[in-house]
Motif scaffolding. Structure first.
Motif, PDB file in Angstrom:
ATOM      1  N   ASN A   1      -2.918   7.720  -5.236  1.00 38.51           N
ATOM      2  CA  ASN A   1      -2.219   8.465  -6.396  1.00 38.51           C
ATOM      3  C   ASN A   1      -2.502   7.567  -7.646  1.00 38.51           C
ATOM      4  O   ASN A   1      -1.760   6.576  -7.676  1.00 38.51           O
ATOM      5  CB  ASN A   1      -0.960   8.991  -6.407  1.00 38.51           C
ATOM      6  CG  ASN A   1      -0.387   9.897  -7.355  1.00 38.51           C
ATOM      7  OD1 ASN A   1      -0.766   9.437  -8.714  1.00 38.51           O
ATOM      8  ND2 ASN A   1       0.208  10.818  -7.220  1.00 38.51           N
TER       9      ASN A   1
ATOM     10  N   ILE B   1       3.337   8.229   7.253  1.00 39.59           N
ATOM     11  CA  ILE B   1       2.694   7.658   8.477  1.00 39.59           C
ATOM     12  C   ILE B   1       1.520   8.518   8.981  1.00 39.59           C
ATOM     13  O   ILE B   1       0.659   7.761   9.341  1.00 39.59           O
ATOM     14  CB  ILE B   1       3.836   8.266   9.427  1.00 39.59           C
ATOM     15  CG1 ILE B   1       5.062   7.242   9.292  1.00 39.59           C
ATOM     16  CG2 ILE B   1       3.139   7.949  10.846  1.00 39.59           C
ATOM     17  CD1 ILE B   1       6.174   7.471  10.186  1.00 39.59           C
TER      18      ILE B   1
ATOM     19  N   GLY C   1      17.171   4.831   2.543  1.00 29.92           N
ATOM     20  CA  GLY C   1      16.178   5.807   1.718  1.00 29.92           C
ATOM     21  C   GLY C   1      17.203   6.863   0.728  1.00 29.92           C
ATOM     22  O   GLY C   1      18.458   6.877   0.787  1.00 29.92           O
TER      23      GLY C   1
ATOM     24  N   VAL D   1       0.963  -1.126  -0.091  1.00 33.14           N
ATOM     25  CA  VAL D   1      -0.013  -0.022   0.154  1.00 33.14           C
ATOM     26  C   VAL D   1       0.928   1.144   0.001  1.00 33.14           C
ATOM     27  O   VAL D   1       1.541   1.723   1.099  1.00 33.14           O
ATOM     28  CB  VAL D   1      -0.906  -0.052   1.242  1.00 33.14           C
ATOM     29  CG1 VAL D   1      -1.955   1.160   1.238  1.00 33.14           C
ATOM     30  CG2 VAL D   1      -1.794  -1.262   1.159  1.00 33.14           C
TER      31      VAL D   1
ATOM     32  N   VAL E   1       6.667  12.461  10.009  1.00 31.16           N
ATOM     33  CA  VAL E   1       7.480  11.955  10.751  1.00 31.16           C
ATOM     34  C   VAL E   1       7.713  12.906  12.240  1.00 31.16           C
ATOM     35  O   VAL E   1       7.726  12.441  13.411  1.00 31.16           O
ATOM     36  CB  VAL E   1       9.026  11.883  10.216  1.00 31.16           C
ATOM     37  CG1 VAL E   1      10.143  11.523  11.191  1.00 31.16           C
ATOM     38  CG2 VAL E   1       9.064  10.680   9.141  1.00 31.16           C
TER      39      VAL E   1
ATOM     40  N   CYS F   1       3.281   1.315   2.849  1.00 34.74           N
ATOM     41  CA  CYS F   1       4.489   2.239   2.594  1.00 34.74           C
ATOM     42  C   CYS F   1       4.012   3.406   2.415  1.00 34.74           C
ATOM     43  O   CYS F   1       4.437   4.230   1.353  1.00 34.74           O
ATOM     44  CB  CYS F   1       5.002   1.704   1.438  1.00 34.74           C
ATOM     45  SG  CYS F   1       5.691  -0.135   1.579  1.00 34.74           S
TER      46      CYS F   1
ATOM     47  N   ALA G   1      -0.762   8.788   6.936  1.00 36.17           N
ATOM     48  CA  ALA G   1      -2.126   8.095   6.391  1.00 36.17           C
ATOM     49  C   ALA G   1      -2.451   6.761   6.872  1.00 36.17           C
ATOM     50  O   ALA G   1      -3.339   5.962   6.438  1.00 36.17           O
ATOM     51  CB  ALA G   1      -1.812   8.075   4.970  1.00 36.17           C
ATOM     52  N   TYR G   2      -1.654   6.228   7.862  1.00 35.39           N
ATOM     53  CA  TYR G   2      -1.751   4.737   8.449  1.00 35.39           C
ATOM     54  C   TYR G   2      -2.992   4.584   9.169  1.00 35.39           C
ATOM     55  O   TYR G   2      -3.498   3.372   8.836  1.00 35.39           O
ATOM     56  CB  TYR G   2      -0.552   4.571   9.576  1.00 35.39           C
ATOM     57  CG  TYR G   2       0.737   4.168   8.901  1.00 35.39           C
ATOM     58  CD1 TYR G   2       1.349   4.936   7.846  1.00 35.39           C
ATOM     59  CD2 TYR G   2       1.534   3.099   9.411  1.00 35.39           C
ATOM     60  CE1 TYR G   2       2.676   4.412   7.509  1.00 35.39           C
ATOM     61  CE2 TYR G   2       2.729   2.549   9.071  1.00 35.39           C
ATOM     62  CZ  TYR G   2       3.308   3.502   7.869  1.00 35.39           C
ATOM     63  OH  TYR G   2       4.449   2.955   7.558  1.00 35.39           O
TER      64      TYR G   2
ATOM     65  N   PRO H   1      13.045  -0.443   7.278  1.00 34.11           N
ATOM     66  CA  PRO H   1      14.186  -0.503   6.526  1.00 34.11           C
ATOM     67  C   PRO H   1      15.083   0.666   6.676  1.00 34.11           C
ATOM     68  O   PRO H   1      14.404   1.680   6.166  1.00 34.11           O
ATOM     69  CB  PRO H   1      13.734  -0.839   5.066  1.00 34.11           C
ATOM     70  CG  PRO H   1      12.448  -0.355   4.780  1.00 34.11           C
ATOM     71  CD  PRO H   1      11.879  -0.193   6.544  1.00 34.11           C
TER      72      PRO H   1
HETATM   73  N1  LIG Z   1      12.120   8.052   1.887  1.00 35.26           N
HETATM   74  C1  LIG Z   1      13.060   7.368   2.538  1.00 35.26           C
HETATM   75  O1  LIG Z   1      14.101   7.861   2.825  1.00 35.26           O
HETATM   76  C2  LIG Z   1      12.170   6.673   3.633  1.00 35.26           C
HETATM   77  C3  LIG Z   1      13.097   5.738   4.188  1.00 35.26           C
HETATM   78  C4  LIG Z   1      12.483   4.495   5.149  1.00 35.26           C
HETATM   79  C5  LIG Z   1      11.226   4.676   5.397  1.00 35.26           C
HETATM   80  N2  LIG Z   1      10.540   5.554   4.941  1.00 35.26           N
HETATM   81  C6  LIG Z   1       8.990   5.377   4.895  1.00 35.26           C
HETATM   82  O2  LIG Z   1       8.417   4.875   3.921  1.00 35.26           O
HETATM   83  C7  LIG Z   1       7.055   5.363   3.593  1.00 35.26           C
HETATM   84  C8  LIG Z   1       6.822   5.997   2.174  1.00 35.26           C
HETATM   85  O3  LIG Z   1       7.825   6.820   2.125  1.00 35.26           O
HETATM   86  P1  LIG Z   1       8.459   7.075   0.284  1.00 35.26           P
HETATM   87  O4  LIG Z   1       9.756   7.644   0.428  1.00 35.26           O
HETATM   88  O5  LIG Z   1       8.377   5.671  -0.070  1.00 35.26           O
HETATM   89  O6  LIG Z   1       7.229   8.054   0.025  1.00 35.26           O
HETATM   90  P2  LIG Z   1       6.712   8.296  -1.418  1.00 35.26           P
HETATM   91  O7  LIG Z   1       7.631   8.143  -2.440  1.00 35.26           O
HETATM   92  O8  LIG Z   1       5.916   9.699  -1.471  1.00 35.26           O
HETATM   93  O9  LIG Z   1       5.499   7.163  -1.511  1.00 35.26           O
HETATM   94  C9  LIG Z   1       4.367   7.229  -0.896  1.00 35.26           C
HETATM   95  C10 LIG Z   1       2.990   6.677  -1.782  1.00 35.26           C
HETATM   96  O10 LIG Z   1       1.921   6.658  -1.028  1.00 35.26           O
HETATM   97  C11 LIG Z   1       1.079   7.270  -1.631  1.00 35.26           C
HETATM   98  N3  LIG Z   1       0.068   7.727  -0.662  1.00 35.26           N
HETATM   99  C12 LIG Z   1      -0.088   8.821   0.157  1.00 35.26           C
HETATM  100  N4  LIG Z   1      -1.207   8.829   0.796  1.00 35.26           N
HETATM  101  C13 LIG Z   1      -1.979   7.609   0.609  1.00 35.26           C
HETATM  102  C14 LIG Z   1      -2.930   6.843   1.063  1.00 35.26           C
HETATM  103  N5  LIG Z   1      -3.564   7.402   2.028  1.00 35.26           N
HETATM  104  N6  LIG Z   1      -3.395   5.849   0.763  1.00 35.26           N
HETATM  105  C15 LIG Z   1      -2.520   5.288  -0.274  1.00 35.26           C
HETATM  106  N7  LIG Z   1      -1.370   5.817  -0.907  1.00 35.26           N
HETATM  107  C16 LIG Z   1      -1.109   7.055  -0.416  1.00 35.26           C
HETATM  108  C17 LIG Z   1       1.785   8.599  -2.233  1.00 35.26           C
HETATM  109  O11 LIG Z   1       1.009   9.301  -3.045  1.00 35.26           O
HETATM  110  P3  LIG Z   1       1.308  10.924  -3.492  1.00 35.26           P
HETATM  111  O12 LIG Z   1       2.716  10.877  -3.855  1.00 35.26           O
HETATM  112  O13 LIG Z   1       0.386  11.399  -4.461  1.00 35.26           O
HETATM  113  O14 LIG Z   1       1.115  11.374  -2.257  1.00 35.26           O
HETATM  114  C18 LIG Z   1       2.928   7.637  -2.756  1.00 35.26           C
HETATM  115  O15 LIG Z   1       2.681   7.357  -4.020  1.00 35.26           O
HETATM  116  C19 LIG Z   1       6.748   6.623   4.758  1.00 35.26           C
HETATM  117  O16 LIG Z   1       6.060   6.188   6.042  1.00 35.26           O
HETATM  118  C20 LIG Z   1       8.397   6.605   5.241  1.00 35.26           C
HETATM  119  O17 LIG Z   1       8.518   7.275   6.626  1.00 35.26           O
HETATM  120  C21 LIG Z   1      11.054   6.556   4.014  1.00 35.26           C
END
Ligand SMILES: NC(=O)c1ccc[n+]([C@@H]2O[C@H](COP(=O)([O-])OP(=O)(O)OC[C@H]3O[C@@H](n4cnc5c(N)ncnc54)[C@H](OP(=O)(O)O)[C@@H]3O)[C@@H](O)[C@H]2O)c1
Ligand SMILES: NC(=O)c1ccc[n+]([C@@H]2O[C@H](COP(=O)([O-])OP(=O)(O)OC[C@H]3O[C@@H](n4cnc5c(N)ncnc54)[C@H](OP(=O)(O)O)[C@@H]3O)[C@@H](O)[C@H]2O)c1
Lengths: 295, 295
Positions: free
Chosen positions: B41, B77, B129, B13, B241, B74, B79-80, B126
């Motif tokens: 999205n 947070i 990032g 997700v 965060v 994924c 949106a969890y 994990p």
């Molecule tokens: N980025 C990092 O370095 C990193 C590292 C470790 C962990 N994380 C964790 O990984 C998670 C995702 O981060 P990411 O970097 O992968 O972000 P991301 O690239 O922005 O991906 C998140 C995806 O979820 C979609 N989304 C947003 N709200 C939603 C909802 N309510 N229902 C379904 N889909 C939804 C977003 O769409 P939109 O773009 O249209 O909003 C996007 O496609 C976060 O919780 C973060 O804390 C991130």
């Protein structure tokens, strides 16, 4: 190369990261007939000679500077006044003294009084570097595509300034001129404040209890490690930068602290919109950096 | 691959940076028979299907989660809770719900209440990032050599935890277990504080007068650009965060601010030895990071 080199004798005082990078670039481009270095660290001087990036090496700056048409100061800024005092009497008339120091007004104040009549001072700063030190850390490719800022004082010799500009251009840099005080304010925000912040945050982690510190290292890939790289920079160089650009650094730090306090309050109050707005605005600057090909 | 895959139906997700990296790794290693994603999205969902990293794509998390033996959250947070509420009724008995969120206690609080009896929650992170977002930014090589932290709650199903650990190991990560509160404190210093500081300093630069801002971009290679990279990270993710790890972040920030104030005073007073000492101590941490191969 066939054309005669731009300089007969180039003296580099301080053959560390920047000095040795310059020696390599000058050698590669054939910009000086003879390259001589002086370094207070005898091992560094000997090493530079051994790896063939200079023709002569000494620990005495006056010996290196004698007869040089260009003297490039590449030592930490705190050493400038001493070096200038030492080389002053050895400089030949018409010689150019220039430098690579990260602060410019303080350098002018420290060096100019020791230069004899007829010697030209052209303060400069190649805006390129790494967190490493010493003659083995240098590389000619440090300069291409980066900016070099010259901060000639009013009334400076135009011919001398042009020669130094041509040298840096031949090393691949784009040369700009700036008022020394303005240079110090711009670099305070682009370079000095980031280093200060990185040193602080890594210092904060250093003070954690041992087991927590080990975990910080272990999980550093999540943001922290970029700061450790910056905070691994040479302590002497950076001490001298902060001592010599005090006003501008403290001024930036004041603005930064105010902004940090505002952000802290937003987090405490749970003001998500304020956080989102700031985090969106900062993306624009990142875009600017990418567009300017500085990343 | 010849052995049967560990999971029949994996539902991801949020198919952004992390979700799509996982999809790629799972596909490459043959860890799931079917990979289905849900993303609010619609463009991201369609894109994931188009580039072939998932078998099915939808905008409805419940549709993706129905029949899945593993659901990986994924999304940001914030949106969890909504997602958990939506998928709860669709989950099959014995299903495992896990996640990749950068904060762990808040995630447990938001998700656990919405999961039916017989569904296992295994919170995970994990630690890997980049500053990029979206399905095109992902890559399977994000994970190897990095750490993955699981924070199972007391009494959690051991078999479920082991399956999630095996999944991340198969993606190349080394798995550790930790108490959720401890995770949040460690990540506050290694990740959340560095991001907060980077956002602030880039924000400070954003507020400069236009011409000075252009110069900051131009000379960013001298330290600033590393901060712009971090401060180019996704605003939604980082807002969430900070809102969800408030206490630990504010606590770190307090220590950081004290240390910064001390450093400011050292600069104002010209205390070179204090600066030199700090800058030397921070080098040790850099060495630790290099030795731990996290740089
Ligand atoms: N980025 C990092 O370095 C990193 C590292 C470790 C962990 N994380 C964790 O990984 C998670 C995702 O981060 P990411 O970097 O992968 O972000 P991301 O690239 O922005 O991906 C998140 C995806 O979820 C979609 N989304 C947003 N709200 C939603 C909802 N309510 N229902 C379904 N889909 C939804 C977003 O769409 P939109 O773009 O249209 O909003 C996007 O496609 C976060 O919780 C973060 O804390 C991130
Ligand atoms: N590093 C960067 O990113 C960067 C970028 C642009 C400009 N700069 C400027 O470049 C200058 C040199 O920096 P660097 O990074 O090249 O430092 P570095 O690698 O440490 O080199 C400096 C060299 O000068 C020697 N030295 C110190 N005091 C001396 C003295 N009184 N007389 C003669 N030699 C002396 C040092 O010996 P020891 O090692 O034994 O002290 C070392 O060999 C500084 O002014 C700095 O502001 C640096």
């Amino acid at each position: 190369m066939t054309a005669s080199p731009a300089f007969e004798r180039l003296a580099i005082v301080g053959i560390g990261l920047i000095g040795s990078s310059l020696a390599r670039a000058v050698r590669a481009e054939g910009l000086a007939r003879t390259i001589v270095c002086a370094d207070a660290n005898a091992d560094h001087a000997a090493r530079a000679k051994a790896i063939g990036i200079v023709d002569e090496a000494t620990t005495d700056p006056a010996e290196a500077a004698a007869g040089a048409d260009l003297v490039m100061l590449c030592v930490p800024i705190g050493a400038y006044a001493d070096v200038a005092r030492t080389i002053g009497p050895a400089l030949k008339p018409g010689a150019i003294v220039t430098d690579v120091g990260s602060v410019k007004q303080a350098v002018i104040d420290a060096v100019a009084p020791h230069l004899p009549e007829g010697v030209h001072l052209v303060p400069g700063h190649p805006v390129a570097g790494t967190e490493k030190s010493g003659p083995d850390a240098g590389f000619a490719a440090l300069f291409p595509g980066r900016w070099c800022i010259l901060t000639p004082v009013p009334g400076a010799d135009e011919g001398a300034t042009r020669k130094v500009a041509d040298l840096w251009r031949a090393c691949g840099m784009t040369v700009e001129r700036m008022d020394p005080g303005h240079h110090d304010r711009v670099l305070a925000i682009t370079s000095h404040l980031p280093h200060l912040i990185a040193y602080t945050i890594v210092g904060t982690a250093t003070d954690l209890e041992e087991h927590l510190r080990q975990e910080v290292i272990k999980y550093s890939a999540s943001g922290f490690r970029d700061f450790t790289r910056i905070a691994g920079s040479d302590p002497t160089m950076w001490r001298d930068v902060f001592l010599n650009n005090r006003e501008a650094v403290l001024d930036c730090l004041q603005r930064f602290t105010e902004d940090l306090t505002a952000l802290q309050r937003s987090i405490r109050r749970g003001e998500g919109d304020a956080l989102f707005d700031l985090f969106t605005r900062t993306r624009e600057i990142r875009k600017g950096v990418l567009d300017a090909r500085q990343a």
